[in-house]
Design a protein around this motif. Structure first.
Motif, PDB file in Angstrom:
ATOM      1  N   MET A 243       0.815  -1.211   0.000  1.00 15.57           N
ATOM      2  CA  MET A 243       0.000   0.000   0.000  1.00 15.57           C
ATOM      3  C   MET A 243       0.850   1.263   0.000  1.00 15.57           C
ATOM      4  SD  MET A 243      -3.220  -0.048  -0.260  1.00 15.57           S
ATOM      5  CE  MET A 243      -3.951   1.344   0.605  1.00 15.57           C
ATOM      6  N   HIS A 246       0.584   4.078  -2.449  1.00 13.47           N
ATOM      7  CA  HIS A 246      -0.711   4.751  -2.559  1.00 13.47           C
ATOM      8  C   HIS A 246      -1.011   5.613  -1.352  1.00 13.47           C
ATOM      9  CE1 HIS A 246      -1.232   1.973  -5.796  1.00 13.47           C
ATOM     10  NE2 HIS A 246      -1.145   0.951  -4.983  1.00 13.47           N
ATOM     11  N   ASP A 309      -5.320  -2.230  -1.505  1.00 13.44           N
ATOM     12  CA  ASP A 309      -5.016  -2.607  -2.882  1.00 13.44           C
ATOM     13  C   ASP A 309      -5.389  -4.060  -3.168  1.00 13.44           C
ATOM     14  OD1 ASP A 309      -3.128  -3.763  -1.347  1.00 13.44           O
ATOM     15  OD2 ASP A 309      -1.403  -3.052  -2.484  1.00 13.44           O
ATOM     16  N   ASN A 350     -10.227   0.522  -4.267  1.00 12.48           N
ATOM     17  CA  ASN A 350      -8.899   0.016  -4.604  1.00 12.48           C
ATOM     18  C   ASN A 350      -8.100   1.082  -5.335  1.00 12.48           C
ATOM     19  OD1 ASN A 350      -6.705  -1.486  -5.434  1.00 12.48           O
ATOM     20  ND2 ASN A 350      -7.948  -3.304  -5.863  1.00 12.48           N
ATOM     21  N   VAL A 352      -5.425   0.728  -6.884  1.00 13.84           N
ATOM     22  CA  VAL A 352      -4.765   0.185  -8.072  1.00 13.84           C
ATOM     23  C   VAL A 352      -5.676   0.383  -9.284  1.00 13.84           C
ATOM     24  CG1 VAL A 352      -3.790  -1.890  -9.110  1.00 13.84           C
ATOM     25  CG2 VAL A 352      -3.618  -1.528  -6.658  1.00 13.84           C
TER      26      VAL A 352
END
Lengths: 393, 281
Positions: A243, A246, A309, A350, A352
């Motif tokens: 993670m 992010h 994610d 999410n 991603v």
């Protein structure tokens, strides 16, 4: 009239309605646009698109549906005397460019090619007419190797737009804005707000009092309960490991959520929630909270948002003892299932990019457990997620 | 009646079509766009160009849709009744007309500008659906229906702070004022400052677009800021050469205060300037 166009727009998921279509026809009827295709493009855009994020989609559909349709007003007769073209070109071309043309197979070949294409075009314009639109179809205009090239029909290049307006796709970067900032997130989260007057009537309702007093002729005080945002949210954050890249985005999301929802509880987990989560990331090994306690404490009308994610080994979800940090008696999947069973409004956000999801088995497993309620952390994704959360079942 | 832009306002082809469609079909026109691209000015310019009176309704966060129609002033009536005023007998004396009413009853066909509709409550546009569609509404206090004599041209601007409901959008034409490209921008500058030296214009435009392209800038300077900046440059009599020689020693354009409104952006620039100096020195 333009039914096909309308259906194509519908298929491209543009929110167009019959009403707007009729408005467009009405405008055509009243002669708002002149007979230029650009005008029609602008008019249909103003009528059918109501959000700048859809402009790019619209441009694409328009380009697709009206492909081959050139500027109709350019009705120059293009009967091309070869000699004329030749001289014109020789006047314009530099020595260097002429050499290049030679290299391409010489002038004759070039002209043959041009003729061939023109014939093709004649076929396309039915009825054997000799009309040749000068806008854009000339094969030699902007092909690159012949910059001042074979300009058919006209000296001024007023109709000779190498790129049609809609093909420019100027609004590309407004589409589904990938750039996402705190303000944008806030606007998306706002969808979830639900204001309601709740509790005892203890605040003075000034407009009501004035109205009642004036209506009745004596002082009549009225009270109302305070207006509160009734939405209650449980937020679960995945921290650490994959993670990390992010973090910034999630921080922004978090700070936006913090100010939007007063009734918000947040918890952290690593990769997948198991029997315990924690509130303070610094003291994660000391102060653990039993997940059961959470499920018991917060009623089922809470809305639950997971942010993670979902990228891990599939074992971490499906097997007991699969956790990377400790021994878990029950598999992560069971915990996730439990949560989705209790809370009706659950989503997983999410960070991603959605196009990578299908390559990660763990993402697919979780998405399955969440019955496809996984959304990417983009504006559009958040928007859909909030809509899902706002749904009452 | 066709709008073709004015001597003070450069309207692009697509904007003209949208405006003319709204005028001809008597439907509202919703204008969105970056702040400072001339959304509000548009209504003023249409009013000038077509010689139609302009009625402006500035929307605030506290504005209610009802206020645009009418308000019933019960308090004055209560006071008048206690003072024994004769006026009290007729309820009409206490109905205050709103902007919408005003525009419905105007002698000439007016332009009604509903400015920054997104500032109001989320239900605001929904409350105006019927009124804008049919151009009529009902006054309960006096039992009368107010109907537009001549349907006004309605221009609505929005800064995108809130999403507008679909039902509302379907009834409007929509135009997104995109940021003008260099050639349009030169025209705009020319219209506002005809005397400005063309060299200064092209140099400043270059600086301006470079500034807009700096990655990570928070608030991109817009047209109105460019115009302000040019005014300053002219006042201070800055030479075009000064703008050009900003390569290493001073990356920050002179009088940048007019362009950068955000402290963080100024810091960003100072940092970039510092880096540029270091690389060169």
């Amino acid at each position: 009239m333009f039914v096909n166009f309308f259906h194509e727009l519908k298929t491209a998921k543009l929110p167009v309605s019959l009403r707007e279509y009729l408005t467009l026809l009405e405008a055509m009827d009243k002669g708002v646009p002149s007979r230029k295709v650009e005008d029609f493009y602008y008019l249909s855009r103003a009528t059918l698109v109501k959000d700048e994020k859809n402009l790019d989609k619209f441009d694409q559909v328009f380009g697709h549906v009206f492909k081959g349709l050139e500027s109709l007003e350019a009705d120059q007769v293009a009967e091309i005397p070869e000699e004329w073209l030749k001289t014109l070109n020789e006047k314009f071309l530099t020595e260097e460019e002429k050499d290049k043309i030679e290299a391409m197979g010489g002038w004759e070949k070039l002209m043959d090619e041009l003729k061939k294409r023109l014939e093709e075009q004649e076929k396309r314009h039915e009825g054997g007419s000799k009309w040749i639109g000068t806008g854009g179809t000339s094969p030699y205009g902007s092909d690159g190797y012949n910059p001042e090239g074979v300009r058919i029909g006209q000296k001024e290049n007023k109709n000779f737009k190498a790129v049609k307006v809609w093909d420019k796709r100027e609004f590309k970067n407004l589409d589904k804005d990938v750039e996402i900032g705190i303000r944008n997130i806030k606007v998306a989260l706002r969808r979830l707000r639900k204001f309601a007057r709740d509790g005892a009537a203890d605040t003075l309702d000034l407009p009501g009092t004035i109205k009642n007093t004036a209506d009745r002729g004596y002082l009549d005080i009225s009270l109302v309960p305070e207006r509160r945002n009734k939405v209650k949210v449980l937020l679960f954050f995945d921290v650490g490991g994959s993670m990390d890249p992010h973090v910034k985005l999630c921080e922004e999301l978090f700070s936006a959520a913090r100010t939007e929802f007063k009734n918000m509880e947040n918890f952290y987990f690593h990769n997948c929630p198991y029997e315990s989560v924690w509130r303070d990331n610094k003291r994660r090994h000391v102060e653990k909270i039993n997940t059961w306690d959470i499920l018991h404490k917060y009623s089922s009308d809470y809305k639950v948002i997971f942010i993670g994610d979902a990228s891990m080994s599939p074992y971490e979800i499906t097997y007991s003892g699969g956790s990377v940090e400790h021994w878990n008696d029950e598999a992560g999947a069971e915990w996730l299932q439990r949560i989705t069973d209790i809370y009706q409004n659950v989503i997983w956000i999410n960070p991603v990019d959605k196009k990578h999801w299908e390559f990660t088995p763990s993402t697919q497993i979780i998405n399955q457990i969440f019955s496809n309620r996984m959304f990417p952390l983009t504006l559009e994704g958040l928007d859909h997620g909030m809509k899902e959360l706002g749904r009452n079942k | 009646m066709r709008f073709e832009g004015t001597e003070n306002y450069i309207a692009t082809e697509d904007l003209r079509i949208a405006v003319n469609a709204a005028i001809t079909l008597e439907r509202p026109l919703l204008i969105k766009g970056e702040p400072g691209t001339g959304k509000t000015v548009l209504a003023e310019e249409i009013s000038k160009a077509l010689k139609m009176p302009l009625i402006t309704w500035h929307v605030k966060s506290t504005t209610k849709a009802q206020q645009g129609l009418y308000e019933y002033d019960a308090i004055t009536r209560l006071r008048d009744s206690q003072l024994g005023d004769e006026k009290v007998k007729d309820i009409k004396n206490y109905i205050k007309r709103g902007k919408l009413w005003e525009s419905f009853e105007a002698d000439e066909r007016p332009i009604l500008l509903i400015d920054e509709i997104d500032k109001a409550d989320i239900e605001f546009p929904n409350d105006l659906l019927q009124e804008l569609d049919r151009m009529e509404f009902y006054v309960y206090e006096t039992n009368e229906t107010i109907k537009a004599i001549k349907r006004p041209v309605v221009i609505i601007t929005s800064n995108n702070e809130k999403e507008l409901p679909d039902a509302f959008l379907r009834r409007c034409f929509f135009h997104y004022i995109s940021f003008p490209d260099t050639s349009t921008m030169e025209k705009i500058v020319d219209v506002h400052y005809p005397k400005i030296k063309s060299k200064l214009v092209s140099e400043s435009l270059k600086v301006f677009y470079e500034l807009r392209d700096v990655p990570g800038i928070k608030k991109k300077p817009s047209t109105s800021e460019l115009l302000d900046w040019l005014k300053l440059l002219m006042n201070e009599d800055i030479k075009p050469e000064m703008l050009r020689e900003k390569n290493a020693s001073n990356l920050i354009p002179p009088l940048h205060g007019a362009l950068l409104k955000n402290e963080q952006d100024v810091h960003l620039f100072e940092r970039l300037a510092f880096l540029a100096r270091r690389d060169n020195g």
